[in-house]
Design a protein around this motif. Structure first.
Motif, mmCIF file in Angstrom:
data_model
loop_
_atom_site.group_PDB
_atom_site.id
_atom_site.type_symbol
_atom_site.label_atom_id
_atom_site.label_comp_id
_atom_site.label_asym_id
_atom_site.label_seq_id
_atom_site.Cartn_x
_atom_site.Cartn_y
_atom_site.Cartn_z
ATOM 1 N N LYS A 1 0.826 -1.210 0.000
ATOM 2 C CA LYS A 1 0.000 0.000 0.000
ATOM 3 C C LYS A 1 0.857 1.255 0.000
ATOM 4 C CE LYS A 1 -3.907 -2.088 2.473
ATOM 5 N NZ LYS A 1 -4.708 -2.071 3.734
ATOM 6 N N GLY A 2 2.031 1.157 0.620
ATOM 7 C CA GLY A 2 2.903 2.309 0.728
ATOM 8 C C GLY A 2 2.750 3.004 2.067
ATOM 9 N N VAL A 3 3.681 3.908 2.366
ATOM 10 C CA VAL A 3 3.681 4.577 3.666
ATOM 11 C C VAL A 3 3.626 6.087 3.478
ATOM 12 C CG1 VAL A 3 4.979 2.696 4.743
ATOM 13 C CG2 VAL A 3 6.212 4.686 3.828
ATOM 14 N N ILE A 4 3.280 6.773 4.556
ATOM 15 C CA ILE A 4 3.198 8.227 4.539
ATOM 16 C C ILE A 4 3.626 8.757 5.898
ATOM 17 C CG2 ILE A 4 0.761 8.225 5.239
ATOM 18 C CD1 ILE A 4 0.402 10.722 3.463
ATOM 19 N N CYS A 5 4.216 9.935 5.925
ATOM 20 C CA CYS A 5 4.610 10.521 7.204
ATOM 21 C C CYS A 5 4.562 12.037 7.115
ATOM 22 C CB CYS A 5 6.012 10.060 7.620
ATOM 23 S SG CYS A 5 7.365 10.914 6.761
ATOM 24 N N ALA A 6 4.662 12.676 8.272
ATOM 25 C CA ALA A 6 4.817 14.123 8.373
ATOM 26 C C ALA A 6 6.035 14.367 9.237
ATOM 27 C CB ALA A 6 3.580 14.763 8.990
ATOM 28 N N SER A 7 6.842 15.357 8.859
ATOM 29 C CA SER A 7 8.082 15.573 9.604
ATOM 30 C C SER A 7 8.646 16.950 9.314
ATOM 31 C CB SER A 7 9.116 14.507 9.213
ATOM 32 O OG SER A 7 10.405 14.835 9.695
ATOM 33 N N ALA A 8 9.336 17.490 10.324
ATOM 34 C CA ALA A 8 10.036 18.763 10.133
ATOM 35 C C ALA A 8 11.407 18.546 9.500
ATOM 36 C CB ALA A 8 10.197 19.474 11.476
ATOM 37 N N GLY A 9 11.797 17.300 9.277
ATOM 38 C CA GLY A 9 13.057 17.077 8.583
ATOM 39 C C GLY A 9 13.771 15.774 8.862
ATOM 40 N N GLY B 1 -5.358 5.210 1.641
ATOM 41 C CA GLY B 1 -5.147 3.972 2.389
ATOM 42 C C GLY B 1 -3.700 3.632 2.680
ATOM 43 N N LEU B 2 -2.839 4.641 2.833
ATOM 44 C CA LEU B 2 -1.429 4.398 3.131
ATOM 45 C C LEU B 2 -1.235 4.135 4.624
ATOM 46 C CD1 LEU B 2 0.154 7.255 0.969
ATOM 47 C CD2 LEU B 2 -0.456 4.936 0.270
ATOM 48 N N VAL B 3 -0.089 3.582 4.974
ATOM 49 C CA VAL B 3 0.246 3.315 6.376
ATOM 50 C C VAL B 3 1.011 4.516 6.921
ATOM 51 C CG1 VAL B 3 1.447 1.803 7.984
ATOM 52 C CG2 VAL B 3 0.356 0.840 5.952
ATOM 53 N N PHE B 4 0.515 5.098 8.015
ATOM 54 C CA PHE B 4 1.150 6.285 8.573
ATOM 55 C C PHE B 4 2.315 5.901 9.478
ATOM 56 C CE2 PHE B 4 1.560 9.954 11.450
ATOM 57 C CZ PHE B 4 1.700 10.952 10.500
ATOM 58 N N ILE B 5 3.458 6.542 9.253
ATOM 59 C CA ILE B 5 4.654 6.315 10.064
ATOM 60 C C ILE B 5 4.829 7.540 10.956
ATOM 61 C CG2 ILE B 5 7.101 5.699 10.081
ATOM 62 C CD1 ILE B 5 5.284 3.692 8.626
ATOM 63 N N HIS B 6 4.357 7.437 12.180
ATOM 64 C CA HIS B 6 4.377 8.593 13.084
ATOM 65 C C HIS B 6 5.810 8.881 13.525
ATOM 66 C CE1 HIS B 6 3.215 11.350 16.256
ATOM 67 N NE2 HIS B 6 1.970 11.280 15.831
ATOM 68 N N PRO B 7 6.190 10.153 13.625
ATOM 69 C CA PRO B 7 7.569 10.466 14.014
ATOM 70 C C PRO B 7 7.900 10.180 15.473
ATOM 71 C CG PRO B 7 6.291 12.476 13.777
ATOM 72 C CD PRO B 7 5.427 11.367 13.256
ATOM 73 N N PHE B 8 6.876 10.068 16.335
ATOM 74 C CA PHE B 8 7.199 9.831 17.748
ATOM 75 C C PHE B 8 6.148 9.047 18.520
ATOM 76 C CE2 PHE B 8 5.850 14.305 17.125
ATOM 77 C CZ PHE B 8 4.650 14.328 17.818
ATOM 78 N N ASP B 9 4.875 9.151 18.177
ATOM 79 C CA ASP B 9 3.824 8.501 18.972
ATOM 80 C C ASP B 9 3.441 7.152 18.371
ATOM 81 O OD1 ASP B 9 2.070 8.173 21.023
ATOM 82 O OD2 ASP B 9 0.560 9.570 20.282
ATOM 83 N N ASP B 10 4.404 6.231 18.348
ATOM 84 C CA ASP B 10 4.206 4.907 17.759
ATOM 85 C C ASP B 10 5.098 3.918 18.495
ATOM 86 O OD1 ASP B 10 3.311 3.409 14.966
ATOM 87 O OD2 ASP B 10 5.272 2.743 15.703
ATOM 88 N N GLU B 11 4.567 2.742 18.803
ATOM 89 C CA GLU B 11 5.313 1.783 19.615
ATOM 90 C C GLU B 11 6.603 1.324 18.943
ATOM 91 O OE1 GLU B 11 2.668 -1.317 20.863
ATOM 92 O OE2 GLU B 11 1.250 0.087 21.789
#
Length: 424
Positions: free
Chosen positions: A80-88, A153-163
């Motif tokens: 499906k692929g992944v997606i994230c948000a990040s300041a860098g 429907g992408l998988v979110f890769i959280h920058p910090f709030d993820d186990e």
């Protein structure tokens, strides 16, 4: 996650999971040096050691959590692929992981992200990632990324709030404990969303419980400090974005719960102090760091008495600094040190006024570094914006006295941020 859950219901990284993460990321993550800092050890009369995560392939520790998370996904999720948000930095970690694992990724970054970080993200991701600049802050980018995730429907890769991300960052603690042969008294580490300290503190509390864990965040984005004081997660309405690697309006819920229990102290450092540390590390130790990477060392002044004779570890979390920011970094450092000052000077509209100001108002070691004046009227006095650099902060008081005595003083701008922001 409800932060009011009972302690036994709060997620905590298990040592077994952290060790599995260490094994999973071992082929791509460097075991970075834990090196003594002679400069800071001498300054604070302590054994100060630097955990050099700035030497990672993506120049920050964020590769640990990002790679651990993505490599733990199922084949269906990866397709499906992944997606994230990040300041860098997280963006670069995700981009590197996508390229290495051949996974398509979409990366949202704030429009205000330094160009160097955007270009590095694109370089690490290559053909496997698409970078989208959206919003002024990480939180703005996060909201846009979530909408994109829901639509495709992408998988979110959280920058910090993820186990899995927290467990990846926690591998740093395992390395530190393997690299020392003395008990560690203090660990100072930067905090943005809290993923690093959530993982690191959990490992230390289990394997080295006497070590005091100190969280450090920028004064202009004190989201964790505010939340801990309030006893609940607080979303800050406004943040100072200068320390882009740690400027978040709201910390992660998992991380808040863990840090609330594990941290021995949570302190803030002024952005100007962080800038001075960046310059010191470059000039004295030839170490290039970004603002977030300098935060831990910037906090040592506040613990100067406590750490004397102690073994201290400071996280140098990243080195993704854009060289075009150097002038601003120097300016902020000078302002913090009380050496650089801006005034509105009221010049008499007569020949020789500027000469009198230079000869009779400025001190022998004072220097004019900014001068902006335009005669647009025929009034008795005309205002000019003047920046003055002192050789000693103690010269400020006498300078102001001379200005007033000679009737040049108009207004002091350093403590007027709405006006002052146009100068810096």
């Amino acid at each position: 996650m409800d932060t009011l859950l009972a302690k036994d219901q709060i997620y905590k990284p298990k040592l077994e999971a952290v060790r599995e993460a260490a094994q999973r990321i071992s082929k791509v993550v460097l075991k970075t040096p834990l090196a003594e800092s002679f400069t800071y050890s001498k300054r604070f009369q302590a054994n100060v050691m630097l955990k050099r995560e700035d030497l990672q392939q993506v120049r920050s520790y964020k590769i640990r959590g990002a790679y651990n998370k993505i490599s733990s996904l199922t084949q269906d999720q990866l397709k499906k692929g992944v997606i994230c948000a990040s300041a860098g930095n997280h963006a670069q970690g995700v981009a590197f992981a996508c390229n290495k694992l051949e996974v398509n990724g979409v990366i949202y970054m704030p429009i205000t992200t330094p160009r160097q970080k955007v270009e590095q993200t694109q370089m690490f991701g290559g053909e496997w990632v698409k970078v989208i600049l959206k919003g002024d802050t990480y939180d703005d980018s996060f909201k846009s990324a979530m909408k994109h995730m829901d639509k495709f429907g992408l998988v979110f890769i959280h920058p910090f709030d993820d186990e899995k991300v927290i467990e990846g960052q926690a591998t740093i603690a395992l390395e530190i404990l393997e690299q020392v042969d003395v008990p560690i008294d203090y660990v100072f580490a930067p905090l943005g969303g809290g993923g690093l300290l959530a993982g690191l503190s959990t490992v230390f509390k289990q394997l080295s419980p006497k070590t005091k864990i100190i969280g450090v965040e920028p004064a202009g984005a004190a989201s964790m400090s505010t939340s801990l004081k309030e006893g609940k997660i607080v979303e800050l309405p406004f943040i100072e974005r200068f320390v882009d690697g740690a400027a978040v309006q709201k910390v992660g819920s998992r991380n808040f719960a863990i840090c609330k229990e594990n941290l021995d102290d949570m302190i803030t450092v002024p952005e100007g102090k962080i800038c001075q540390t960046i310059l010191d590390l470059y000039n004295q130790d030839a170490i290039v760091v970004e603002p977030a990477g300098a935060m831990a060392l910037s906090a040592l002044d506040q613990y100067a008495e406590e750490i004397k004779g102690k073994n201290v570890v400071c996280m140098v979390s990243g080195s993704n600094n854009d060289i075009t920011r150097t002038a601003e970094i120097k300016e902020r450092a000078l302002l913090y040190a009380g050496i650089k000052h801006y005034f509105i000077i009221s010049f008499p509209q007569r020949a020789g006024a500027l000469k009198e100001f230079v000869a009779k108002v400025l001190g022998p070691n004072d220097d004019i570094t900014h001068f902006e004046y335009s005669k647009k009227h025929h009034r008795e006095n005309g205002p000019a914006v003047v920046g003055i650099e002192l050789s000693d902060p103690a010269d400020f008081g006498p300078l102001v006295e001379r200005m007033k005595k000679k009737n040049f003083y108009g207004e002091y701008l350093n403590d007027k941020p709405n006006l002052f922001q146009f100068l810096v």
